[in-house]
Write a protein that holds these residues in place. Structure first.
Motif, mmCIF file in Angstrom:
data_model
loop_
_atom_site.group_PDB
_atom_site.id
_atom_site.type_symbol
_atom_site.label_atom_id
_atom_site.label_comp_id
_atom_site.label_asym_id
_atom_site.label_seq_id
_atom_site.Cartn_x
_atom_site.Cartn_y
_atom_site.Cartn_z
ATOM 1 N N ARG A 3 39.243 34.068 54.278
ATOM 2 C CA ARG A 3 38.352 33.791 53.150
ATOM 3 C C ARG A 3 36.897 33.791 53.610
ATOM 4 N N GLU A 5 32.694 33.531 51.810
ATOM 5 C CA GLU A 5 31.920 33.285 50.590
ATOM 6 C C GLU A 5 31.495 34.600 49.938
ATOM 7 N N ASN A 91 41.226 37.591 41.200
ATOM 8 C CA ASN A 91 40.774 36.449 42.000
ATOM 9 C C ASN A 91 40.008 36.891 43.249
ATOM 10 N N LYS A 92 39.397 38.072 43.139
ATOM 11 C CA LYS A 92 38.521 38.595 44.200
ATOM 12 C C LYS A 92 39.243 38.745 45.541
ATOM 13 N N LYS A 106 39.789 37.190 50.885
ATOM 14 C CA LYS A 106 39.444 36.620 49.582
ATOM 15 C C LYS A 106 37.994 36.169 49.638
ATOM 16 N N GLY A 107 37.245 36.475 48.589
ATOM 17 C CA GLY A 107 35.839 36.118 48.557
ATOM 18 C C GLY A 107 35.473 35.341 47.313
ATOM 19 N N ASP A 108 34.445 34.512 47.439
ATOM 20 C CA ASP A 108 33.893 33.860 46.243
ATOM 21 C C ASP A 108 33.086 34.868 45.424
ATOM 22 N N ALA A 109 32.531 35.863 46.128
ATOM 23 C CA ALA A 109 31.758 36.923 45.448
ATOM 24 C C ALA A 109 31.927 38.217 46.235
#
Length: 225
Positions: A3, A5, A91-92, A106-109
């Motif tokens: 993961r 950001e 969910n990116k 997986k990224g927040d953006a």
């Protein structure tokens, strides 16, 4: 699943610049690029840039690419090369192929900075082998050391057409003419003057009517507009 950001897809000037700004603001950033080295278009730009200091005037493109990479790495941005992004899911979630394996992130953006396609002018015969864009010609010459052809006709007299025409001459190609539908040269006079001094004619208010040939380009017909 790893993961971060921010996930940036593309390590060209846009992707690296975005990663640098995000890292300066405290974000955890990872950058993926399918190529063996970062920089995107910049690494085939051997000419000095023009314009203002903000646009790196008088600096060669590949050096700008190196500066961006050094700044990104100095800040701690993780740049993954030879890494092909295969897909983006809900969910990116991003899947990346690297070293023959598929990895999940997986990224927040997510920022997609995968570059632009060349804007080709269509005419009869434009799909024949031998009809290529100026960017493809630069890639062949400046990255791979391959001459795009022996005799070249350039369509377009903007700065791209002028600069690439001069690079073609430097590579030993014969540029037979520059053709532009506009009534005047579109690029800077200093670039146009270099081409003119080499004896290359300009056909302004002209465009390509058709490219001749069957399995490859053998000639070009131009017409006044």
């Amino acid at each position: 699943m790893k993961r971060h950001e921010l996930i940036v897809i593309g390590a060209g000037p846009a992707g690296l610049s975005a990663a640098i700004e995000a890292k300066k603001n405290g974000m955890d950033v990872i950058v993926f690029d399918e190529n063996q080295r970062p920089g995107g278009q910049l690494f085939k730009q051997i000419h000095k840039f023009f314009g203002s200091k903000e646009h790196h005037a008088k600096v060669r493109g590949f050096r700008i690419g190196q500066q961006l990479l050094e700044e990104a790495e100095g800040l701690g941005v993780r740049v993954e090369l030879d890494a092909t992004v295969m897909g983006i899911y809900e969910n990116k979630e991003v899947t990346v192929k690297k070293d023959g394996e598929v990895h999940h992130y997986k990224g927040d953006a997510i920022i997609i900075a995968t570059g632009a396609a060349e804007n080709m002018v269509t005419f009869d015969g434009w799909t024949l082998p031998g009809v290529i864009g100026a960017g493809a010609a630069q890639t062949m010459m400046n990255l791979h050391g391959i001459r795009p052809g022996k005799k070249i006709l350039m369509l377009g007299s903007g700065n791209v057409g002028l600069v690439v025409s001069y690079q073609l001459l430097q590579a030993g190609c014969k540029v037979v003419a520059l053709v532009d539908a506009a009534p005047r040269v579109g690029g800077y006079g200093v670039h146009a003057a270099k081409i003119a001094r080499c004896g290359v004619p300009f056909y302004l208010s002209h465009t390509i009517q058709k490219a001749e040939g069957t399995d490859r380009v053998t000639g070009v017909t131009i017409a006044e507009v």
